[in-house]
Design a protein around this motif. Structure first.
Motif, PDB file in Angstrom:
ATOM      1  N   PHE A 235      -8.453  -1.524   2.956  1.00  0.00           N
ATOM      2  CA  PHE A 235      -9.695  -0.781   3.129  1.00  0.00           C
ATOM      3  C   PHE A 235     -10.331  -0.402   1.793  1.00  0.00           C
ATOM      4  CE2 PHE A 235      -8.138  -0.450   7.433  1.00  0.00           C
ATOM      5  CZ  PHE A 235      -9.302  -0.490   8.199  1.00  0.00           C
ATOM      6  N   GLU A 236      -9.537  -0.318   0.720  1.00  0.00           N
ATOM      7  CA  GLU A 236     -10.113  -0.080  -0.600  1.00  0.00           C
ATOM      8  C   GLU A 236     -10.773  -1.339  -1.154  1.00  0.00           C
ATOM      9  OE1 GLU A 236      -7.597   1.541  -3.572  1.00  0.00           O
ATOM     10  OE2 GLU A 236      -7.056   3.311  -2.425  1.00  0.00           O
ATOM     11  N   ALA A 237     -10.209  -2.502  -0.845  1.00  0.00           N
ATOM     12  CA  ALA A 237     -10.733  -3.760  -1.370  1.00  0.00           C
ATOM     13  C   ALA A 237     -12.193  -3.946  -0.940  1.00  0.00           C
ATOM     14  CB  ALA A 237      -9.878  -4.918  -0.861  1.00  0.00           C
ATOM     15  N   PRO A 238     -12.993  -4.569  -1.811  1.00  0.00           N
ATOM     16  CA  PRO A 238     -12.620  -5.273  -3.038  1.00  0.00           C
ATOM     17  C   PRO A 238     -12.544  -4.391  -4.292  1.00  0.00           C
ATOM     18  CG  PRO A 238     -14.929  -5.626  -2.591  1.00  0.00           C
ATOM     19  CD  PRO A 238     -14.404  -4.817  -1.443  1.00  0.00           C
ATOM     20  N   VAL A 239     -12.967  -3.117  -4.182  1.00  0.00           N
ATOM     21  CA  VAL A 239     -12.861  -2.224  -5.349  1.00  0.00           C
ATOM     22  C   VAL A 239     -11.444  -1.655  -5.346  1.00  0.00           C
ATOM     23  CG1 VAL A 239     -13.860  -0.259  -6.560  1.00  0.00           C
ATOM     24  CG2 VAL A 239     -15.318  -1.710  -5.142  1.00  0.00           C
ATOM     25  N   LEU A 240     -10.532  -2.452  -5.852  1.00  0.00           N
ATOM     26  CA  LEU A 240      -9.112  -2.146  -5.763  1.00  0.00           C
ATOM     27  C   LEU A 240      -8.470  -2.315  -7.132  1.00  0.00           C
ATOM     28  CD1 LEU A 240      -6.648  -1.613  -3.815  1.00  0.00           C
ATOM     29  CD2 LEU A 240      -6.442  -4.104  -3.665  1.00  0.00           C
ATOM     30  N   GLY A 241      -7.709  -1.320  -7.566  1.00  0.00           N
ATOM     31  CA  GLY A 241      -7.023  -1.405  -8.847  1.00  0.00           C
ATOM     32  C   GLY A 241      -5.837  -2.358  -8.779  1.00  0.00           C
ATOM     33  N   SER A 242      -5.558  -3.014  -9.898  1.00  0.00           N
ATOM     34  CA  SER A 242      -4.428  -3.951  -9.926  1.00  0.00           C
ATOM     35  C   SER A 242      -3.105  -3.244  -9.664  1.00  0.00           C
ATOM     36  CB  SER A 242      -4.374  -4.662 -11.284  1.00  0.00           C
ATOM     37  OG  SER A 242      -5.488  -5.521 -11.433  1.00  0.00           O
ATOM     38  N   HIS A 243      -3.013  -1.973 -10.034  1.00  0.00           N
ATOM     39  CA  HIS A 243      -1.764  -1.258  -9.796  1.00  0.00           C
ATOM     40  C   HIS A 243      -1.472  -1.147  -8.302  1.00  0.00           C
ATOM     41  CE1 HIS A 243      -4.660   1.968  -9.091  1.00  0.00           C
ATOM     42  NE2 HIS A 243      -3.694   2.653  -8.488  1.00  0.00           N
ATOM     43  N   TRP A 244      -2.540  -1.029  -7.484  1.00  0.00           N
ATOM     44  CA  TRP A 244      -2.300  -0.946  -6.039  1.00  0.00           C
ATOM     45  C   TRP A 244      -2.040  -2.326  -5.434  1.00  0.00           C
ATOM     46  CZ3 TRP A 244      -0.643   3.389  -4.472  1.00  0.00           C
ATOM     47  CH2 TRP A 244      -0.472   3.624  -3.102  1.00  0.00           C
ATOM     48  N   THR A 245      -2.451  -3.378  -6.120  1.00  0.00           N
ATOM     49  CA  THR A 245      -2.014  -4.723  -5.728  1.00  0.00           C
ATOM     50  C   THR A 245      -0.509  -4.831  -5.897  1.00  0.00           C
ATOM     51  OG1 THR A 245      -4.126  -5.595  -6.553  1.00  0.00           O
ATOM     52  CG2 THR A 245      -2.400  -7.191  -6.088  1.00  0.00           C
ATOM     53  N   VAL A 246      -0.001  -4.291  -7.002  1.00  0.00           N
ATOM     54  CA  VAL A 246       1.451  -4.273  -7.228  1.00  0.00           C
ATOM     55  C   VAL A 246       2.133  -3.472  -6.124  1.00  0.00           C
ATOM     56  CG1 VAL A 246       3.279  -3.503  -8.795  1.00  0.00           C
ATOM     57  CG2 VAL A 246       1.211  -4.558  -9.722  1.00  0.00           C
ATOM     58  N   VAL A 247       1.571  -2.305  -5.791  1.00  0.00           N
ATOM     59  CA  VAL A 247       2.149  -1.475  -4.732  1.00  0.00           C
ATOM     60  C   VAL A 247       2.197  -2.243  -3.415  1.00  0.00           C
ATOM     61  CG1 VAL A 247       1.726   0.545  -3.277  1.00  0.00           C
ATOM     62  CG2 VAL A 247       1.561   0.750  -5.759  1.00  0.00           C
ATOM     63  N   THR A 248       1.116  -2.934  -3.098  1.00  0.00           N
ATOM     64  CA  THR A 248       1.067  -3.694  -1.849  1.00  0.00           C
ATOM     65  C   THR A 248       2.153  -4.750  -1.802  1.00  0.00           C
ATOM     66  OG1 THR A 248      -1.321  -3.324  -1.684  1.00  0.00           O
ATOM     67  CG2 THR A 248      -0.408  -5.149  -0.408  1.00  0.00           C
ATOM     68  N   LEU A 249       2.354  -5.469  -2.905  1.00  0.00           N
ATOM     69  CA  LEU A 249       3.387  -6.504  -2.953  1.00  0.00           C
ATOM     70  C   LEU A 249       4.781  -5.895  -2.823  1.00  0.00           C
ATOM     71  CD1 LEU A 249       1.786  -8.611  -5.801  1.00  0.00           C
ATOM     72  CD2 LEU A 249       2.105  -9.376  -3.439  1.00  0.00           C
ATOM     73  N   VAL A 250       4.990  -4.771  -3.489  1.00  0.00           N
ATOM     74  CA  VAL A 250       6.293  -4.101  -3.374  1.00  0.00           C
ATOM     75  C   VAL A 250       6.502  -3.588  -1.951  1.00  0.00           C
ATOM     76  CG1 VAL A 250       7.661  -2.116  -4.151  1.00  0.00           C
ATOM     77  CG2 VAL A 250       6.388  -3.476  -5.814  1.00  0.00           C
ATOM     78  N   ASP A 251       5.453  -3.042  -1.353  1.00  0.00           N
ATOM     79  CA  ASP A 251       5.570  -2.545   0.022  1.00  0.00           C
ATOM     80  C   ASP A 251       5.890  -3.672   0.997  1.00  0.00           C
ATOM     81  OD1 ASP A 251       5.158   0.067  -0.672  1.00  0.00           O
ATOM     82  OD2 ASP A 251       3.033   0.111  -0.144  1.00  0.00           O
ATOM     83  N   VAL A 252       5.293  -4.832   0.784  1.00  0.00           N
ATOM     84  CA  VAL A 252       5.644  -5.992   1.617  1.00  0.00           C
ATOM     85  C   VAL A 252       7.127  -6.314   1.451  1.00  0.00           C
ATOM     86  CG1 VAL A 252       5.296  -8.478   1.926  1.00  0.00           C
ATOM     87  CG2 VAL A 252       3.328  -6.963   1.649  1.00  0.00           C
ATOM     88  N   GLY A 253       7.600  -6.259   0.200  1.00  0.00           N
ATOM     89  CA  GLY A 253       9.020  -6.475  -0.040  1.00  0.00           C
ATOM     90  C   GLY A 253       9.894  -5.446   0.647  1.00  0.00           C
ATOM     91  N   LEU A 254       9.459  -4.193   0.636  1.00  0.00           N
ATOM     92  CA  LEU A 254      10.217  -3.130   1.305  1.00  0.00           C
ATOM     93  C   LEU A 254      10.270  -3.352   2.811  1.00  0.00           C
ATOM     94  CD1 LEU A 254       8.822  -0.110  -0.723  1.00  0.00           C
ATOM     95  CD2 LEU A 254      11.245  -0.723  -0.579  1.00  0.00           C
ATOM     96  N   LEU A 255       9.151  -3.774   3.396  1.00  0.00           N
ATOM     97  CA  LEU A 255       9.129  -4.015   4.838  1.00  0.00           C
ATOM     98  C   LEU A 255       9.980  -5.222   5.209  1.00  0.00           C
ATOM     99  CD1 LEU A 255       5.340  -3.318   5.508  1.00  0.00           C
ATOM    100  CD2 LEU A 255       7.284  -1.851   6.070  1.00  0.00           C
ATOM    101  N   LEU A 256       9.946  -6.260   4.383  1.00  0.00           N
ATOM    102  CA  LEU A 256      10.800  -7.421   4.639  1.00  0.00           C
ATOM    103  C   LEU A 256      12.275  -7.071   4.460  1.00  0.00           C
ATOM    104  CD1 LEU A 256       8.764 -10.311   2.950  1.00  0.00           C
ATOM    105  CD2 LEU A 256       8.976  -9.792   5.384  1.00  0.00           C
ATOM    106  N   ALA A 257      12.571  -6.196   3.499  1.00  0.00           N
ATOM    107  CA  ALA A 257      13.952  -5.745   3.310  1.00  0.00           C
ATOM    108  C   ALA A 257      14.429  -4.961   4.524  1.00  0.00           C
ATOM    109  CB  ALA A 257      14.062  -4.893   2.048  1.00  0.00           C
ATOM    110  N   THR A 258      13.509  -4.210   5.148  1.00  0.00           N
ATOM    111  CA  THR A 258      13.858  -3.501   6.389  1.00  0.00           C
ATOM    112  C   THR A 258      14.226  -4.488   7.486  1.00  0.00           C
ATOM    113  OG1 THR A 258      12.317  -1.731   5.799  1.00  0.00           O
ATOM    114  CG2 THR A 258      13.020  -1.841   8.089  1.00  0.00           C
TER     115      THR A 258
END
Length: 466
Positions: free
Chosen positions: A71-94
């Motif tokens: 919902f922030e995109a396209p005005v989205l900071g790269s740091h939150w892109t990192v967060v999104t990728l890590v969160d995907v990893g966390l959900l897959l780890a679950t």
């Protein structure tokens, strides 16, 4: 390690909501989807701070991360892109944990991969002519801004002499960090250098980087051996029960007060309380992290972990490598002309458009889209947002201009597209000019404006139409 990581990830969520990307100011007078999601993520983060072992609250916070990003995109900071990728990893780890694999064992290599991949691409993007030109470099720009915010007089963007060393120092530091982390003997040095480097960056009070630094801190900590987390927990438990509850109350109530001030968002006194509280929150948090990491490494002299990036060991499924693959795709996006916004090329002066690149090594791109071959140069307009493109001399991809004008059809403008001049008394009179861009397209294919001058100037912020 998971408990320590959860607390630090909650802090990163709060600093994001409190930072430049935060959109929950005056929440109760005009709530939007992104405001509501950011508010929910911040509340979940406070619950995690209060009860770090509350896995359900942690999962809620992790699920909200990618939703906030969308919902922030396209005005989205790269740091939150990192967060999104890590969160995907966390959900897959679950998901992997439900199949009998320890959650922590499944996630930790993924988190390390995200940090290494992000850092490699972010440093690589800076290897271009413009970044090493002091008068336009983002390195000198933010050094001057940092100095000014600390009430120091520094003019490195004036160019000449020692100022040529600044881009080399910044790029050299960023290039060294992933190498230090990958080499066993220097792994702990890499952690310290990374944390200190981003602590210094976050001292800039003009452009708040605490959101960016707070995201990277827990990922750096993942490169420390497991006894670090045990040492932190032992220090916590060494406090008396009453003192633990008082400390917990200070942090939880303090975060809640700041969040409430941000939600209220009215009046100079409240704004000052929020700004000062946010600054002190970062200083206190950063000092605690540096002290804990430094104290652990100094007193314990632990052996570095072995093979930090390995998948498939101890039953960890190799399909978790999909997250590093997404990291690589994100890092390559500017060179494939898929996206130049919220990729890993922020503050790098990198220009990749219409098959050309100013990079020292990648001198040509491999365009998978043609959006950047269709650029518009605005020459006159009555719209305050679009006027910035005229004054600051930036071109804009037609896709982004169309998206903006579909929401602002009454704009008057003159522009040049494909060598042909156009003048519109009202943009809405040209249906092609205001044809709506599908939401998914505007979010996934987001391109920053392009400098009309050479070398490419540093772009410290998004322009109104991106």
């Amino acid at each position: 390690m998971l408990t320590v990581f959860a607390v630090m990830w909650a802090a990163a969520t709060l600093f994001h909501v409190w930072g430049p990307s935060g959109r929950v100011t005056d929440l109760f007078t005009g709530t939007t989807s992104v405001m509501a999601l950011q508010a929910a993520a911040a509340v979940a983060a406070i619950v995690v701070l209060a009860r770090p072992r509350a896995f359900a609250a942690f999962v809620v916070m992790v699920v909200l991360g990618p939703l906030v990003a969308w919902f922030e995109a396209p005005v989205l900071g790269s740091h939150w892109t990192v967060v999104t990728l890590v969160d995907v990893g966390l959900l897959l780890a679950t998901l992997a944990a439900r199949r009998g694999v320890a959650f922590e064992r499944a996630f930790v290599p993924v988190g390390r991969w995200v940090l290494i991949g992000f850092y490699c691409f972010a440093a690589f993007a800076k290897l271009n002519h413009a970044f090493f030109t002091p008068t336009v470099s983002c390195g000198t720009y933010y050094l001057d801004e940092l100095a000014q915010s600390l009430h120091l007089s520094l003019h490195s963007q004036a160019g000449g002499g020692w100022t040529h060393l600044v881009p080399f120092a910044v790029a050299g530091t960023e290039l060294s960090i992933p190498i230090l982390l990958l080499v066993r003997r220097t792994r702990h040095v890499g952690v310290v250098v990374g944390l200190v480097f981003h602590s210094l960056i976050a001292l800039d009070q003009t452009h708040l980087f605490s959101d960016f630094s707070s995201v990277l801190a827990p990922l750096f900590v993942l490169f420390l051996p497991p006894p670090f987390a045990s040492d932190v927990v032992a220090r916590w438990r060494a406090l008396s029960a009453d003192r633990r509850e008082r400390v917990r109350a200070v942090f939880v109530v303090g975060a809640a007060v700041l969040l409430a001030a941000q939600f209220y968002g009215r009046g100079d006194a409240v704004a000052r309380l929020f700004a000062d509280g946010r600054a002190w929150a970062w200083v206190i948090y950063d000092v605690i992290v540096l002290a804990l990491v430094g104290g652990f490494l100094w007193s314990r002299r632990p052996a570095p972990i072995e093979r930090p990036l390995s998948f498939g060991a101890n039953g960890v499924p190799k399909w978790l490598a999909v997250v590093p693959a997404l990291v690589v795709l994100t890092g390559l996006a500017p060179f494939l002309e898929l996206r130049t916004a919220y990729a890993f090329n922020m503050y790098s002066n990198l220009r990749t458009a219409d098959g050309d690149s100013n990079h020292f090594l990648v001198t040509r791109t491999l365009p998978l889209t043609d959006f950047q071959s269709d650029l518009v140069r605005i020459t006159a307009t009555d719209d305050p947002g679009l006027r910035q493109y005229v004054v600051q001399r930036f071109d804009i991809p037609f896709l982004q201009l169309r998206d903006y004008l579909s929401r602002n059809p009454d704009v008057q403008l003159a522009y040049v597209r494909k060598g042909v001049s156009h003048s519109m008394a009202r943009a809405g009179n040209d249906l092609d000019l205001v044809r709506p861009v599908p939401s998914w397209e505007s979010k996934l294919f987001a391109f920053r404006s392009l400098d009309q001058t050479d070398p490419t100037r540093c772009q410290p912020s998004f322009l109104p139409a991106l």
